[in-house]
Structure formats: C-alpha cells, structure tokens
Design an enzyme around this catalytic site. Sequence first.
Site, short mmCIF file in Angstrom:
data_model
loop_
_atom_site.label_atom_id
_atom_site.label_comp_id
_atom_site.label_asym_id
_atom_site.label_seq_id
_atom_site.Cartn_x
_atom_site.Cartn_y
_atom_site.Cartn_z
CG PHE A 154 5.01 0.72 6.51
CD1 PHE A 154 6.07 1.59 6.30
CD2 PHE A 154 5.28 -0.62 6.66
CE1 PHE A 154 7.36 1.13 6.24
CE2 PHE A 154 6.58 -1.10 6.60
CZ PHE A 154 7.63 -0.22 6.39
CE1 TYR A 155 -0.90 -4.56 1.42
CE2 TYR A 155 -2.38 -2.78 0.81
CZ TYR A 155 -1.90 -4.06 0.61
OH TYR A 155 -2.43 -4.84 -0.38
CB ALA A 156 0.28 2.07 0.06
CB SER A 158 5.28 -2.90 2.08
OG SER A 158 3.95 -3.34 1.91
CE LYS A 159 1.19 -6.34 -1.55
NZ LYS A 159 1.57 -7.64 -2.16
#
Length: 339
Positions: A154-156, A158-159
């Site tokens: 999910f971090y990726a 969001s980016k």
Amino acid sequence: MKILVTGCAGFIGFHLVKALIERGDTVIGVDSINEYYDVTLKKNRLKQLQYDKNCNLFTFCKNDLSEKIDVEKIFSENDFKRVIHLAATPGVRYSLENPLSYVQNNIVAFTNILEACRYGNQEHLTYASTSSVYGANTKLPYQSEKSADHPLQFYAASKRSNELMAHTYSHLFKLPTTGLRFFTVYGPWTRPDMALFIFTKNILEGKPIRIFNHGKQTRDFTYVNDIVDAVIKANDKIASPDLSWNSNNPNSDSSNAPYKLYNIGNNESVSLMKYIELIEKYTNTNAIKEFVDPQPGDVIDTLSDNSKFNRDIGEINKTNISIGIKNFVDWYMNYFKYK
C-alpha cells in the site's frame, strides 16, 4: 532561492535542508514530528540544523500537512516559489498494519500541497516517490518510462498515486512537477526502522538479525548525499513538456504537460549478504544470523536505470557502498557513544 521543504526533520529532509542552506538558499522547513519512530532522533536532527553556521537561513514550522488549513497558512505567510515535498509516512511493512496513515499523510497531504501550489502559482514542485512503485516488475534495471502499475504494498500504491495526481495538476493547471523515485536510501541519521540501523544496533548489542528471503535478495543501495545532490539538481531544473511525447505510444515518465519522473539510484545491485558483511567489518563484530522467509510485499531485486536523469539534468553521484556503510557505522557509534 527561497524553498519550502516538507519533512525537514526526516532522514532525507534533514540532509537536504543542510545542503540547501550551505549553498545559500533560504529554507522554510515543515514537519509534524509525528511518532512513527522515536521523535528524539527527529528533534536532534533539527538541533543540528538550528546550530548550523548557516542557521539564519532556516526557519522551522511544525505543521500537519494533512490539515488543509495548516498548509494554507504556510503558503500564505511565507514567500517562496519552489516546493520540495518529502513528508510522508514511509516504510513498506508498516503499511501492512496501518494503511490509513498512508492515506492521510501520503495522499491527503499531497493533495493539499498540490492545491496550495496551484493557487500559489509555484514555479516548481519536486517530490519524493519510491522504487517500490515498480512492484511486480522483474525486468532489471528498472526504467522510468516503463509501466509501474503493479505495486505490491500500500505504501508503493500511495506513492504511485502521488505521481498520477501530480500529472493531473501539471496537465490541468500547468504546474511543473518532478517526481523522484528513490532507491533504498541509507547513510548517517537514517530511520530506526531501516535495515541498516536495525542490523547495526543488533550486531553491536549481540542480538540476532533476521535476514528475509534467506539473504537471497539484492538492492540498489543509494547513499543519502547522492540522493540530496540529485534532488537539488532536479529542483533547479523546472519541469517542461516533452515535445516528443506520443499519445499513441506514451512513455509513463513524461508528458505533453510539464511533468517528469526520474529514477535516483546508485545503478549497482548489491546482495543483502554483502551489505551485512560490510556492517560486520566496520563494527568489527560478527552478526548472529537468523534466516527467514520473505515477508508479504517484499521485492527480491532492485536496480535503477538513471540514464534519463543523467541525460536531462546531470550525472548522479555514486558513492561506493563500502564508504557509505563506514560513514553510517561511524555516525552510529558516535551518536550512541560506543567506544
């Protein structure tokens, strides 16, 4: 030049502000000093900036960028035309536990920054993305013009969302934006949740280190000073439309709008085991190793193709991994007062 730097108490933000004020730029630094990791480290970074010989060029503002009113206040009360946006909730593994933090701090906050830049008529927005956007891609080296639409965490996601959001503002409002995909940044003052910090700490304390995927992975480790140099170069060159961009066969890293995406890496794949060997060498201590399975969302190998950045903006510095690890270990042992 007067520049807004968000995330100024963070690992990369701290080094960036230091470099900017040393070259004579005036910096408005913003950070929420949240508790994602030990705030003592963040406060000590700020102290370093405030004690710097060029500290008169640095002003710190404690604000939450996910609050629209806070962002509007920063932009209305300060006169700057360039924004370097580094503030975010980082980390791959934490996004498995708390995805809403990434929505708030990576997506909502970035929307507020875009809106403020739009109405503030900013000359250029430069922002941090990540190599994690390449996700399921396995063809190395990663090329910025290729698709990056299969993130594994999910971090990726969001980016990658930030990159797409930036394009809409570049297209609709002619806001020049440049996104920089950082590859595994390391160096002095790094975050406590990063492998280099955890490995060094545990090795010196005689505790085991967990080595995911049984050590069978590689990373394009990029020294923080090289990242900072590239960020400054990118900020100095305002994004412009790509006149050769073809809508029938579009590259994903440029556009007929003033929009650019670049990889920022060391352009060298280093095995995780080599990384650990260097930590052992400079701590003069053998690690107690525990080999474990990969975690969900882990990428096995990364390698950056920097050719577009090198061509458009300038050569990316490439610090040797041995020098970078030594610099970190020296800092760590001094900071935590090892003899």
